[in-house]
Design a protein around this motif. Structure first.
Motif, mmCIF file in Angstrom:
data_model
loop_
_atom_site.group_PDB
_atom_site.id
_atom_site.type_symbol
_atom_site.label_atom_id
_atom_site.label_comp_id
_atom_site.label_asym_id
_atom_site.label_seq_id
_atom_site.Cartn_x
_atom_site.Cartn_y
_atom_site.Cartn_z
ATOM 1 N N GLY A 1 0.806 -1.219 -0.164
ATOM 2 C CA GLY A 1 -0.063 -0.087 0.117
ATOM 3 C C GLY A 1 0.888 1.158 -0.164
ATOM 4 N N THR A 2 2.140 0.984 0.501
ATOM 5 C CA THR A 2 2.962 2.221 0.402
ATOM 6 C C THR A 2 3.992 2.220 -0.654
ATOM 7 N N GLY A 3 3.845 1.143 -1.629
ATOM 8 C CA GLY A 3 5.049 0.845 -2.697
ATOM 9 C C GLY A 3 5.938 -0.006 -2.560
ATOM 10 N N VAL A 4 6.020 -0.476 -1.316
ATOM 11 C CA VAL A 4 7.106 -1.620 -0.794
ATOM 12 C C VAL A 4 6.603 -2.968 -0.941
ATOM 13 N N LEU A 5 7.340 -3.734 -1.640
ATOM 14 C CA LEU A 5 6.875 -5.199 -2.000
ATOM 15 C C LEU A 5 7.346 -5.887 -0.994
ATOM 16 N N VAL A 6 6.207 -7.002 -0.630
ATOM 17 C CA VAL A 6 6.462 -7.882 0.530
ATOM 18 C C VAL A 6 5.885 -9.062 0.108
ATOM 19 N N PRO A 7 6.531 -10.260 0.811
ATOM 20 C CA PRO A 7 6.048 -11.601 0.165
ATOM 21 C C PRO A 7 4.438 -11.551 0.283
#
Length: 197
Positions: free
Chosen positions: A57-63
């Motif tokens: 949701g903030t542009g950070v990619l997570v698994p």
């Protein structure tokens, strides 16, 4: 007497020749040699992994993790790529199977209408049930995403879809690039995977 001396000389000469033959054989035996050469040729390998991520949701990619509580009309971030984790280039392809099961376990016949996947048709090509990446995937490289989100229909999803469960199964395959066709479509070594898309 002369005959006996002759016979003795012949006998002595024969023994001498026999001894020389044995010595000669022994000499050859000393010069004999054995050798063994062991050469190890290690074959390369092909190995890939599916990389599934989501935007937090903030542009950070997570698994990517399973999502609950999705409402009609919402979208879910699901980014699917393939990484080559071997030391050799490979041709790759992906098969995607989707199902939408109602709360009672019955499968919906409208899965493709109610779930819209934003397939990347710029970097991937669809043929006969598979999405092909048309370029060799080099060692350590990652493909562009096959898709990045799943959008669920709005008004078309009535009360019968409360507590429904959507599944997206991603099957990835790789085959060697070297000496295996000029294009991904000419490559051999694929096996059939998954069910209907």
């Amino acid at each position: 007497m002369y005959k006996n001396k002759s016979k003795r000389r012949i006998l002595s000469l024969s023994i001498l020749i026999l001894m020389l033959s044995v010595l000669s054989y022994g000499t050859y035996a000393f010069f004999a040699s054995d050798d063994i050469a062991t050469n190890v040729i290690t074959m390369g390998n092909i190995d890939i992994t599916i990389v599934e991520q989501s935007d937090d949701g903030t542009g950070v990619l997570v698994p990517f993790e399973d999502v609950v509580g999705v409402m009609p009309g919402e979208s879910v971030s699901k980014i699917v790529r393939i990484q080559n984790v071997a030391e050799n280039a490979a041709w790759v392809r992906i098969k995607v199977d989707t199902t939408l099961a109602l709360a009672d376990g019955e499968l919906s016949n409208n899965t493709h209408i109610l779930m819209d996947i934003d397939y990347n048709t710029n970097d991937w090509e669809y043929r006969e049930g598979y999405w092909y990446y048309p370029h060799p995937l080099e060692a350590g490289a990652v493909t562009p995403p096959l898709f990045t989100k799943v959008v669920f229909a709005g008004e078309e999803m009535g009360n019968e879809y409360k507590k429904a469960q959507a599944e997206i199964d991603v099957y990835a395959q790789a085959t060697q690039y070297a000496y295996n066709g000029d294009t991904v479509y000419q490559a051999v070594g694929w096996s059939e995977v998954g069910g209907e898309q």
